[in-house]
Design a protein around this motif. Sequence first.
Motif, short mmCIF file in Angstrom:
data_model
loop_
_atom_site.label_atom_id
_atom_site.label_comp_id
_atom_site.label_asym_id
_atom_site.label_seq_id
_atom_site.Cartn_x
_atom_site.Cartn_y
_atom_site.Cartn_z
N ARG A 154 3.47 -48.93 -14.21
CA ARG A 154 3.75 -50.28 -14.68
C ARG A 154 2.47 -50.95 -15.17
O ARG A 154 2.45 -51.62 -16.20
N ALA A 155 1.38 -50.77 -14.41
CA ALA A 155 0.10 -51.37 -14.79
C ALA A 155 -0.44 -50.78 -16.09
O ALA A 155 -0.95 -51.50 -16.95
N ASP A 156 -0.32 -49.45 -16.23
CA ASP A 156 -0.79 -48.80 -17.46
C ASP A 156 0.00 -49.28 -18.67
O ASP A 156 -0.56 -49.51 -19.75
N ASP A 179 8.84 -51.54 -17.87
CA ASP A 179 8.29 -51.04 -19.12
C ASP A 179 7.01 -51.76 -19.53
O ASP A 179 6.54 -51.64 -20.66
N GLY A 180 6.42 -52.54 -18.59
CA GLY A 180 5.13 -53.17 -18.84
C GLY A 180 5.19 -54.47 -19.59
O GLY A 180 4.14 -54.99 -20.00
N GLN A 181 6.37 -55.05 -19.76
CA GLN A 181 6.49 -56.31 -20.48
C GLN A 181 6.42 -57.48 -19.50
O GLN A 181 7.05 -57.46 -18.45
N PRO A 182 5.64 -58.52 -19.83
CA PRO A 182 5.56 -59.68 -18.94
C PRO A 182 6.84 -60.50 -18.97
O PRO A 182 7.49 -60.61 -20.01
N GLN A 225 8.49 -37.97 -13.29
CA GLN A 225 9.02 -38.83 -14.34
C GLN A 225 8.18 -40.10 -14.47
O GLN A 225 7.90 -40.56 -15.56
N THR A 226 7.77 -40.68 -13.31
CA THR A 226 6.96 -41.89 -13.33
C THR A 226 5.62 -41.63 -13.99
O THR A 226 5.13 -42.42 -14.79
N GLU A 227 5.02 -40.47 -13.64
CA GLU A 227 3.72 -40.14 -14.22
C GLU A 227 3.83 -39.95 -15.72
O GLU A 227 2.98 -40.36 -16.49
#
Length: 373
Positions: A99-101, A279-282, A92-94
Amino acid sequence: MLGVAAESYSWPLALAACKGSRNRRFSVSITASVRGNPRQTCGAYGFLKRVFETRRCHHPLFLMNVKTAVTAAAVVVSAAMAGLMPALVAAQTEAAGSRADLYRHNLLTGKDVPCRTNASCAALGVAALEAGRVKEAQTLVAMEAALAEATAMQAEEGNSPKATSSARARVAMALVHQGDVQVRLGALPDARAYYRTAVSRGNDYPNDALLGRAVAAARQRLEAIAGKAVVNGVPPNGARFASYMFFGAWNSIEVKPVKGRRDVYRIDGDFVYPTVSADGQPSANMGSLSAYVRFYEGVARVPMSDDGGDAPLDATAKITNLAPYDKRRDKCLIEFKLSAPETLDVETHGSPTECGFGFNVTADGRYYLMTGS
């Protein structure tokens, strides 16, 4: 042995039969029949793997010999959850992206993205600066820095020492390029702040050869403007000091003289601990302080308290004894020291958690004077 048959002809190919199991107690063998051909797999992991793969293809799964199936089901499912869950979570993570991607993707999403890789941003920024397009260069090197931080996060997630070293060097070189822009703008204190921040990265990792090259470039540029337009102490109109964190975030402290009060300054500090959500949001945890202080031999000390409400704390009295604060978990005192020209060192005595800031937020660090160009 429990018999399992699939209605579909697209049943996934079976793995070779297992000769043993690390957890023999919960090992269950399953026989699948596809087009009448028996295929065997081993253990509950193999069983549920086939179930999920079959359902993903929208083919129903039928169990034969139901009485036996009911008896074995509890054993199969119990064993499967322990063995299969890590694989499911990883899958699921892949699928969702790391997070970095996701952070990098969010950086590059938009209509006004000036460049799309750290290297291209650096090259374009240097070219723009050499051509005299300073504002364009400023935008490009800011994007270079953001992508360098994203690269550093990716390297950390990948647990690769070589990639991590390269990423550190990229972050430091982005700081150097930002300093170059400030030189062109004539803001030499700001340029020194960027160069000195890059140099400090080398102090953190003295044996990193790649980082050492970027640090050498920062030192060379710093020496070229040493002694030029240096600001000593706090100017009559005040000063802003900044300390770089990461992800483009800076802790900031403003020091301004208070009119009508001799040798009294107002300190306003804004502190952050930047993070990146799943979700990659700062985002950031934050903290702030406001106080009236006097510097005694270049040192001001502020005991943190909630008694003053929203008004600035009055910390103008001289505090010489730090024993009531040091190594205490129930008190917080923040010390501000004008340790050198254009330099403010900040240290917490007591417990940072008692300062009233957000989680992981601290005022500590070395701050450099910046004019805000």
